[in-house]
Design an enzyme around this catalytic site. Structure first.
Site, PDB file in Angstrom:
ATOM      1  N   GLU A  94       0.837  -1.192   0.000  1.00 32.39           N
ATOM      2  CA  GLU A  94       0.000   0.000   0.000  1.00 32.39           C
ATOM      3  C   GLU A  94       0.873   1.244   0.000  1.00 32.39           C
ATOM      4  OE1 GLU A  94      -2.951   0.187   3.055  1.00 32.39           O
ATOM      5  OE2 GLU A  94      -3.638  -1.868   2.714  1.00 32.39           O
ATOM      6  N   HIS A 149      -1.820   3.625   8.671  1.00 31.62           N
ATOM      7  CA  HIS A 149      -2.901   2.660   8.450  1.00 31.62           C
ATOM      8  C   HIS A 149      -2.475   1.384   9.146  1.00 31.62           C
ATOM      9  CE1 HIS A 149      -5.434  -0.022   5.542  1.00 31.62           C
ATOM     10  NE2 HIS A 149      -5.985   0.116   6.737  1.00 31.62           N
TER      11      HIS A 149
END
Length: 236
Positions: A94, A149
């Site tokens: 990501e 995250h």
């Protein structure tokens, strides 16, 4: 962000509007869905500075295309952007991305937190990424945002390590005015009541949690405060 002195009615220098948005599994497939993109552009146009989470795109083209679509809609007040490297212990990487109105905000520099090899002994599945901004129109002109995250399965442990990221960024930039934002997965199922007692940021009086535990930050059927803002900025 608080405005500088100016007009009281019809504020000449309004506050910055800052957002953090987990666009789940954002990549080329989502970019190809016109109805989704139309909705995303409408949402993003509300803000001056946006953190985008969960960019999963090996081509690394989807996020620049999203910014381009937003700028087509408002070419007089365009976004610039900065994006992290692809991060993660597994093959499913990501990126963190920041979009910012370049006429209002300037990017100073970025900082990638490094917690060692991606072998399971490191602190984070996806190491936090930070950007420092200069905003000449607001009272607080110089600040940074740390993007995070957390891994849902390790959310309590990762949130418990975020104070180390803050201290590292603070030392790197000699800067105290820092926000941590993103998808913390900071609610029941991932972080339970007994976990909070072990989390430094929760109890250190220097810092504020800006989203309450009772706030629903999701758009699905869940009622959870997964997404959070934390800061130690001066209260104006």
């Amino acid at each position: 962000m608080c405005p500088t002195a100016g007009e009281v009615n019809g504020i000449s220098n309004p506050p910055l509007k800052i957002a953090s948005f987990n666009i789940q599994v954002f990549g080329e497939r989502k970019m190809d869905r016109k109805c989704v993109m139309s909705t995303l552009v409408k949402i993003l146009q509300r803000y001056d500075l946006i953190l985008i989470l969960e960019i999963r795109d090996s081509s690394e083209t989807a996020f620049p295309e999203l910014v381009q679509e937003c700028n087509k809609d408002n070419p007089e007040n365009p976004f610039s952007f900065v994006v992290s490297a692809r991060l993660g212990r597994t093959s499913s990487k990501e990126q963190y991305g920041f979009m910012y109105r370049s006429k209002k905000i300037k990017l100073d520099s970025t900082f990638q937190f490094d917690d060692g090899d991606d072998d399971g002994t490191d602190m984070f599945q996806r190491e936090p990424f930070a950007a420092r901004f200069y905003s000449p129109s607001t009272e607080l002109e110089d600040f940074a945002i740390i993007a995070t995250h957390t891994d849902p399965d390790e959310a309590a442990k990762e949130i418990g390590s975020l104070h180390k990221v803050y201290e590292s960024a603070k030392k790197h930039w000699n800067l105290e005015d820092i926000i941590i934002a993103g998808d913390f997965n900071a609610d029941e199922g991932y972080v339970n009541r007994e976990d909070w007692g072990k989390i430094v940021l929760r109890h250190d009086k220097r810092f504020r949690w800006l989203i309450k535990d009772s706030t629903d930050t999701t758009t699905g059927n869940t009622d959870r405060a997964y997404d959070r803002y934390w800061d130690n900025l001066p209260v104006q």
